[in-house]
Design a protein around this motif. Structure first.
Motif, PDB file in Angstrom:
ATOM      1  N   TYR A 154       0.374  11.115  -8.550  1.00 32.68           N
ATOM      2  CA  TYR A 154       0.244   9.761  -8.028  1.00 32.68           C
ATOM      3  C   TYR A 154       1.626   9.149  -7.826  1.00 32.68           C
TER       4      TYR A 154
ATOM      5  N   GLN B  82       0.884   5.482   0.305  1.00 29.77           N
ATOM      6  CA  GLN B  82       0.140   6.613   0.826  1.00 29.77           C
ATOM      7  C   GLN B  82       0.843   7.906   0.412  1.00 29.77           C
TER       8      GLN B  82
ATOM      9  N   GLN C 181       0.845  -1.193   0.000  1.00 25.44           N
ATOM     10  CA  GLN C 181       0.000   0.000   0.000  1.00 25.44           C
ATOM     11  C   GLN C 181       0.874   1.235   0.000  1.00 25.44           C
TER      12      GLN C 181
ATOM     13  N   TRP D 236      -0.379   1.387  -6.892  1.00 20.68           N
ATOM     14  CA  TRP D 236      -0.643   2.816  -6.976  1.00 20.68           C
ATOM     15  C   TRP D 236      -1.050   3.361  -5.611  1.00 20.68           C
ATOM     16  N   GLY D 237      -0.591   4.577  -5.332  1.00 18.58           N
ATOM     17  CA  GLY D 237      -1.114   5.306  -4.198  1.00 18.58           C
ATOM     18  C   GLY D 237      -2.291   6.149  -4.649  1.00 18.58           C
ATOM     19  N   GLN D 238      -3.003   6.686  -3.693  1.00 18.72           N
ATOM     20  CA  GLN D 238      -4.074   7.605  -4.064  1.00 18.72           C
ATOM     21  C   GLN D 238      -3.425   8.909  -4.509  1.00 18.72           C
ATOM     22  N   GLY D 239      -4.093   9.689  -5.270  1.00 22.00           N
ATOM     23  CA  GLY D 239      -3.500  10.919  -5.776  1.00 22.00           C
ATOM     24  C   GLY D 239      -3.473  12.016  -4.736  1.00 22.00           C
ATOM     25  N   THR D 240      -2.599  12.957  -4.960  1.00 19.55           N
ATOM     26  CA  THR D 240      -2.556  14.158  -4.141  1.00 19.55           C
ATOM     27  C   THR D 240      -2.581  15.354  -5.088  1.00 19.55           C
TER      28      THR D 240
ATOM     29  N   CYS E 131       5.545   9.828  -0.360  1.00 13.21           N
ATOM     30  CA  CYS E 131       4.818   8.588  -0.630  1.00 13.21           C
ATOM     31  C   CYS E 131       5.397   7.522   0.287  1.00 13.21           C
TER      32      CYS E 131
END
Length: 119
Positions: free
Chosen positions: A92, A4, A2, A109-113, A21
């Motif tokens: 991302y 982040q 995961q 993939w992480g969630q986008g910022t 990240c």
């Protein structure tokens, strides 16, 4: 694994931001940053080999962005300087095993910022 992502925000043109990240575990060979602007496909920004630290940059990032990683903390960073309006996007983080790390080859993939740049 995961991922982040964090650190996005709003900045004026010419300003700086630092994205982070954090990974839950080190089960990959390479990590990278990608971005997606409105109406555009996700594009490569920069990547870093997790073990050796070799970095690679897209032309849009060369000279302005710096990718780095803290191996012990399982965290990757993207220092963005001299930001332009066209840098506004959702950023991302991704990780995988293929070098170079293209969007279609990302395994995690992480969630986008969100990064917004005002002129």
């Amino acid at each position: 694994v995961q991922l982040q992502a964090s650190g996005g925000g709003s900045v004026q043109a010419g300003g700086s931001l630092r994205l982070s990240c954090a990974a839950s575990e080190r089960k990959f060979s390479i990590m990278g940053w990608f971005r997606q602007r409105p109406g555009k496909e996700r594009e490569f920004v920069a990547s870093i080999a997790w073990s050796g630290g070799q970095s690679d940059y897209a032309d849009i990032a060369k000279g302005r962005f710096t990718i780095s990683r803290d191996y012990a903390e399982k965290t990757m960073y993207l220092q963005m300087n001299s930001l332009k309006a066209e840098d506004a996007a959702i950023y991302y983080c991704g990780a995988g095993y293929s070098i170079p790390l293209k969007p279609e080859l990302v395994n995690y993939w992480g969630q986008g910022t969100l990064v917004t740049v005002s002129s």
